[in-house]
Design a protein around this motif. Sequence first.
Motif, PDB file in Angstrom:
ATOM      1  N   LYS A   6      51.264  44.835  36.267  1.00  0.00           N
ATOM      2  CA  LYS A   6      50.146  44.226  37.196  1.00  0.00           C
ATOM      3  C   LYS A   6      49.216  45.998  37.417  1.00  0.00           C
ATOM      4  CE  LYS A   6      49.521  40.490  40.333  1.00  0.00           C
ATOM      5  NZ  LYS A   6      50.131  39.311  40.577  1.00  0.00           N
ATOM      6  N   ILE A   7      48.116  44.614  38.154  1.00  0.00           N
ATOM      7  CA  ILE A   7      47.425  45.944  39.163  1.00  0.00           C
ATOM      8  C   ILE A   7      47.119  45.575  40.091  1.00  0.00           C
ATOM      9  CG2 ILE A   7      44.834  47.391  38.665  1.00  0.00           C
ATOM     10  CD1 ILE A   7      45.249  46.656  35.631  1.00  0.00           C
ATOM     11  N   TYR A   8      46.890  46.187  41.253  1.00  0.00           N
ATOM     12  CA  TYR A   8      46.461  45.985  42.606  1.00  0.00           C
ATOM     13  C   TYR A   8      45.929  46.545  42.730  1.00  0.00           C
ATOM     14  CZ  TYR A   8      51.846  44.216  42.553  1.00  0.00           C
ATOM     15  OH  TYR A   8      52.967  43.468  41.996  1.00  0.00           O
ATOM     16  N   ILE A   9      44.538  45.732  43.272  1.00  0.00           N
ATOM     17  CA  ILE A   9      43.327  46.217  43.828  1.00  0.00           C
ATOM     18  C   ILE A   9      42.915  46.277  45.578  1.00  0.00           C
ATOM     19  CG2 ILE A   9      41.113  46.110  43.975  1.00  0.00           C
ATOM     20  CD1 ILE A   9      40.986  44.845  40.369  1.00  0.00           C
ATOM     21  N   VAL A  10      43.032  47.125  46.201  1.00  0.00           N
ATOM     22  CA  VAL A  10      42.962  47.092  47.523  1.00  0.00           C
ATOM     23  C   VAL A  10      42.163  47.000  47.952  1.00  0.00           C
ATOM     24  CG1 VAL A  10      44.387  48.218  49.163  1.00  0.00           C
ATOM     25  CG2 VAL A  10      45.383  47.556  47.830  1.00  0.00           C
ATOM     26  N   GLY A  11      41.267  46.737  48.376  1.00  0.00           N
ATOM     27  CA  GLY A  11      39.666  46.159  48.517  1.00  0.00           C
ATOM     28  C   GLY A  11      38.997  44.970  48.160  1.00  0.00           C
ATOM     29  N   ALA A  12      38.518  43.980  48.560  1.00  0.00           N
ATOM     30  CA  ALA A  12      38.249  43.261  48.093  1.00  0.00           C
ATOM     31  C   ALA A  12      36.434  43.012  48.491  1.00  0.00           C
ATOM     32  CB  ALA A  12      38.805  41.901  49.027  1.00  0.00           C
ATOM     33  N   GLY A  13      35.558  44.262  48.554  1.00  0.00           N
ATOM     34  CA  GLY A  13      34.350  44.575  48.621  1.00  0.00           C
ATOM     35  C   GLY A  13      33.870  44.217  47.007  1.00  0.00           C
ATOM     36  N   ALA A  14      32.635  44.908  47.738  1.00  0.00           N
ATOM     37  CA  ALA A  14      31.793  44.389  45.846  1.00  0.00           C
ATOM     38  C   ALA A  14      32.452  45.591  44.821  1.00  0.00           C
ATOM     39  CB  ALA A  14      30.405  45.360  46.689  1.00  0.00           C
ATOM     40  N   ILE A  15      32.739  45.907  45.086  1.00  0.00           N
ATOM     41  CA  ILE A  15      33.367  46.946  43.656  1.00  0.00           C
ATOM     42  C   ILE A  15      34.664  46.587  43.701  1.00  0.00           C
ATOM     43  CG2 ILE A  15      34.819  49.570  43.027  1.00  0.00           C
ATOM     44  CD1 ILE A  15      31.441  49.484  42.791  1.00  0.00           C
ATOM     45  N   GLY A  16      35.509  46.424  44.718  1.00  0.00           N
ATOM     46  CA  GLY A  16      36.954  46.104  44.170  1.00  0.00           C
ATOM     47  C   GLY A  16      36.964  44.375  43.461  1.00  0.00           C
ATOM     48  N   MET A  17      36.095  43.432  43.863  1.00  0.00           N
ATOM     49  CA  MET A  17      35.414  42.194  43.342  1.00  0.00           C
ATOM     50  C   MET A  17      35.030  42.751  41.878  1.00  0.00           C
ATOM     51  SD  MET A  17      36.967  39.656  45.334  1.00  0.00           S
ATOM     52  CE  MET A  17      38.067  41.642  45.164  1.00  0.00           C
ATOM     53  N   SER A  18      34.280  43.593  41.812  1.00  0.00           N
ATOM     54  CA  SER A  18      33.139  43.141  40.593  1.00  0.00           C
ATOM     55  C   SER A  18      34.644  43.801  39.572  1.00  0.00           C
ATOM     56  CB  SER A  18      32.095  44.311  39.982  1.00  0.00           C
ATOM     57  OG  SER A  18      31.540  43.523  41.057  1.00  0.00           O
ATOM     58  N   LEU A  19      34.981  44.889  39.796  1.00  0.00           N
ATOM     59  CA  LEU A  19      36.324  45.405  38.857  1.00  0.00           C
ATOM     60  C   LEU A  19      37.098  44.142  38.820  1.00  0.00           C
ATOM     61  CD1 LEU A  19      38.013  47.818  37.664  1.00  0.00           C
ATOM     62  CD2 LEU A  19      39.603  48.710  40.428  1.00  0.00           C
TER      63      LEU A  19
END
Length: 267
Positions: A6-19
């Motif tokens: 699993k990948i955990y993306i910490v940060g739900a901003g523009a870059i985090g959401m695009s990733l």
Amino acid sequence: MPVANKIYIVGAGAIGMSLAVNLIQSGRRLTAVRTSHRKDSWDTMKIAVQGNENPPIEASVEMVSLSRLESLPDGIIVITAKATANRLIASELKQKKANLPIILLQNGIGVESAFIESGFPDIYRCVLYATSQEREENYFRFRSVAASPIGAVQGSGRELENIVEQLNTANLQFRAEERITEETWKKTIMNSVFNSICPLLEVDNGIFCRDQRVADIAVEIVRETLEVTKRLGLDLNEKALMEQLLRISQRSDGQLISTLQDLQNGN
């Protein structure tokens, strides 16, 4: 190469959401982790991303606040939040006994220090050559400029190759880089230009290709920063840096640098 569970993306901003959207479209499993306490719950949000001249892509992204995240048994942790939150993030993750590889998709020098001090064993830096801007709620305009290098701050080369494989997608590409410190300084110099001039003039990233007078100011800033890198023993070239800066400007024409976005949003 082994696949991260699993990948955990910490940060739900523009870059985090695009990733997140690009990874989900490529078949990866992930959870986006909010650092803000404004929404303290699990939920799923439909996110749309408009890429480089491509039709928009959409994905339903599972989201949770950092305080509600209970355990991270396996996988990798990608930090896309602002670096000012790193001490809080490192502390929270340490309390949750999350000793997974940390990958920092952040700009700046020394942003990894909070995670080193907290004792995380595997830490990697990414120099991100992409921009993203929220045009309306849950809709992002994303531009990839070049493949983004990832290198080990402390960790193994074998794990690095696996991380690159996990994060790499058709629309957002990554590559392994042994000399990540040099690459970090190159991007820091780019950001010294974009994050100072664009907000002061209230213009988009493409200004350096459109206005020679503004490009001349960029040259002066690059020369000043090179005085610092010389003292650090880094051999960076002014001409190569300006060529790279103009390529970024051209490929992100119309995009607003994150500092200007923050100012316009009152952050």
